[in-house]
Enzyme design. Structure first.
Site, PDB file in Angstrom:
ATOM      1  N   ASN A  68     -13.218  -3.009   2.178  1.00  0.00           N
ATOM      2  CA  ASN A  68     -14.101  -1.854   2.321  1.00  0.00           C
ATOM      3  C   ASN A  68     -15.040  -1.840   1.124  1.00  0.00           C
ATOM      4  O   ASN A  68     -14.601  -1.998  -0.017  1.00  0.00           O
ATOM      5  CB  ASN A  68     -13.287  -0.555   2.349  1.00  0.00           C
ATOM      6  CG  ASN A  68     -12.418  -0.450   3.591  1.00  0.00           C
ATOM      7  OD1 ASN A  68     -12.828  -0.877   4.667  1.00  0.00           O
ATOM      8  ND2 ASN A  68     -11.223   0.096   3.452  1.00  0.00           N
ATOM      9  N   HIS A 125     -10.204  -5.186  -3.441  1.00  0.00           N
ATOM     10  CA  HIS A 125      -8.877  -5.470  -2.888  1.00  0.00           C
ATOM     11  C   HIS A 125      -9.060  -5.826  -1.426  1.00  0.00           C
ATOM     12  O   HIS A 125      -9.890  -5.241  -0.734  1.00  0.00           O
ATOM     13  CB  HIS A 125      -7.944  -4.270  -3.054  1.00  0.00           C
ATOM     14  CG  HIS A 125      -8.539  -2.976  -2.621  1.00  0.00           C
ATOM     15  ND1 HIS A 125      -9.407  -2.252  -3.423  1.00  0.00           N
ATOM     16  CD2 HIS A 125      -8.433  -2.283  -1.466  1.00  0.00           C
ATOM     17  CE1 HIS A 125      -9.791  -1.166  -2.777  1.00  0.00           C
ATOM     18  NE2 HIS A 125      -9.226  -1.166  -1.585  1.00  0.00           N
ATOM     19  N   HIS A 160      -7.344  -5.716   2.070  1.00  0.00           N
ATOM     20  CA  HIS A 160      -6.249  -5.149   2.847  1.00  0.00           C
ATOM     21  C   HIS A 160      -5.690  -6.225   3.771  1.00  0.00           C
ATOM     22  O   HIS A 160      -6.451  -6.966   4.407  1.00  0.00           O
ATOM     23  CB  HIS A 160      -6.750  -4.011   3.738  1.00  0.00           C
ATOM     24  CG  HIS A 160      -7.187  -2.787   3.003  1.00  0.00           C
ATOM     25  ND1 HIS A 160      -6.392  -1.672   2.854  1.00  0.00           N
ATOM     26  CD2 HIS A 160      -8.356  -2.489   2.384  1.00  0.00           C
ATOM     27  CE1 HIS A 160      -7.059  -0.736   2.180  1.00  0.00           C
ATOM     28  NE2 HIS A 160      -8.253  -1.205   1.890  1.00  0.00           N
ATOM     29  N   ASP A 191       0.845  -1.193   0.000  1.00  0.00           N
ATOM     30  CA  ASP A 191       0.000   0.000   0.000  1.00  0.00           C
ATOM     31  C   ASP A 191       0.887   1.253   0.000  1.00  0.00           C
ATOM     32  O   ASP A 191       1.882   1.323   0.727  1.00  0.00           O
ATOM     33  CB  ASP A 191      -0.933   0.009   1.219  1.00  0.00           C
ATOM     34  CG  ASP A 191      -2.083   0.990   1.050  1.00  0.00           C
ATOM     35  OD1 ASP A 191      -3.230   0.544   0.896  1.00  0.00           O
ATOM     36  OD2 ASP A 191      -1.828   2.223   1.052  1.00  0.00           O
ATOM     37  N   VAL A 243     -10.813   3.064  -4.072  1.00  0.00           N
ATOM     38  CA  VAL A 243     -10.416   2.485  -5.359  1.00  0.00           C
ATOM     39  C   VAL A 243     -11.438   1.400  -5.688  1.00  0.00           C
ATOM     40  O   VAL A 243     -11.592   0.429  -4.922  1.00  0.00           O
ATOM     41  CB  VAL A 243      -8.994   1.901  -5.313  1.00  0.00           C
ATOM     42  CG1 VAL A 243      -8.631   1.298  -6.665  1.00  0.00           C
ATOM     43  CG2 VAL A 243      -7.977   2.976  -4.916  1.00  0.00           C
TER      44      VAL A 243
HETATM   45  P1  5GP Z   1      -9.780   1.535  -0.052  1.00  0.00           P
HETATM   46  O1  5GP Z   1      -9.837   2.868   0.636  1.00  0.00           O
HETATM   47  O2  5GP Z   1     -10.417   1.600  -1.430  1.00  0.00           O
HETATM   48  O3  5GP Z   1     -10.279   0.386   0.757  1.00  0.00           O
HETATM   49  O4  5GP Z   1      -8.233   1.227  -0.248  1.00  0.00           O
HETATM   50  C1  5GP Z   1      -7.477   1.767  -1.269  1.00  0.00           C
HETATM   51  C2  5GP Z   1      -6.037   1.673  -0.834  1.00  0.00           C
HETATM   52  O5  5GP Z   1      -5.215   1.895  -1.961  1.00  0.00           O
HETATM   53  C3  5GP Z   1      -5.637   2.723   0.212  1.00  0.00           C
HETATM   54  O6  5GP Z   1      -5.135   2.076   1.374  1.00  0.00           O
HETATM   55  C4  5GP Z   1      -4.590   3.568  -0.501  1.00  0.00           C
HETATM   56  O7  5GP Z   1      -3.541   3.969   0.351  1.00  0.00           O
HETATM   57  C5  5GP Z   1      -4.104   2.641  -1.591  1.00  0.00           C
HETATM   58  N1  5GP Z   1      -3.653   3.310  -2.775  1.00  0.00           N
HETATM   59  C6  5GP Z   1      -4.209   4.391  -3.382  1.00  0.00           C
HETATM   60  N2  5GP Z   1      -3.521   4.717  -4.487  1.00  0.00           N
HETATM   61  C7  5GP Z   1      -2.502   3.818  -4.582  1.00  0.00           C
HETATM   62  C8  5GP Z   1      -1.437   3.643  -5.519  1.00  0.00           C
HETATM   63  O8  5GP Z   1      -1.287   4.378  -6.494  1.00  0.00           O
HETATM   64  N3  5GP Z   1      -0.579   2.609  -5.286  1.00  0.00           N
HETATM   65  C9  5GP Z   1      -0.723   1.773  -4.209  1.00  0.00           C
HETATM   66  N4  5GP Z   1       0.168   0.782  -4.091  1.00  0.00           N
HETATM   67  N5  5GP Z   1      -1.716   1.907  -3.313  1.00  0.00           N
HETATM   68  C10 5GP Z   1      -2.589   2.911  -3.499  1.00  0.00           C
END
Ligand code: 5GP
Ligand code: ZN
Length: 115
Positions: free
Chosen positions: A88, A101, A103, A31, A97
């Site tokens: 999430n 995914h 976590h 992340d 995103v």
């Molecule tokens: P969500 O909030 O959708 O459950 O998790 C999205 C995750 O993707 C977040 O923890 C955020 O830090 C991570 N993230 C966002 N943009 C990028 C990126 O460009 N590269 C990587 N490796 N992680 C990302």
């Protein structure tokens, strides 16, 4: 593949990412904004926007995501100390995103309930 999806573009190599694991169906990314010493994202190569969009045919895929998380947790030395896996789904859960995914968080005590 969605050309507008961040994770599809990272998987395709169009945007850089730090890969902790890859196979024919999944990648595991570090992340970019880690919330624990180990914060990885288990991502299927197949684009599925949210948990709500999973089909019956994806049941195996979701199970495999958890097994990849357990593998990476073991490789990073947190399998026995403990770790957390989180999906999430949509706005109030903080999904940012829209490509599913899982976590994987570990390497420190994790509070419960989450915020
Ligand atoms: P969500 O909030 O959708 O459950 O998790 C999205 C995750 O993707 C977040 O923890 C955020 O830090 C991570 N993230 C966002 N943009 C990028 C990126 O460009 N590269 C990587 N490796 N992680 C990302
Ligand atoms: Zn995608």
């Amino acid at each position: 593949m969605s050309t507008t999806c961040l994770f599809c573009r990272i998987i395709a190599g169009e945007i850089p990412g730090r890969f902790l694991y890859q196979d024919e169906r999944f990648v595991v990314l570090q992340d970019v904004n880690p919330q624990a010493p180990l914060h990885a994202l288990v991502i299927p190569r197949k684009h599925v926007a949210t948990l709500n969009d999973l089909l019956p045919e994806d049941d195996g895929l979701v199970g495999e995501m958890f097994r990849r998380a357990a593998l990476v947790a073991r490789e990073h030395g947190v399998a026995d100390s403990g770790y957390r896996t989180v999906f999430n789904c949509n706005r109030e859960a903080g999904q940012t995103v829209f490509h599913i995914h899982l976590h994987l968080l570990g390497g420190r005590p994790l509070a419960w309930p989450p915020g």
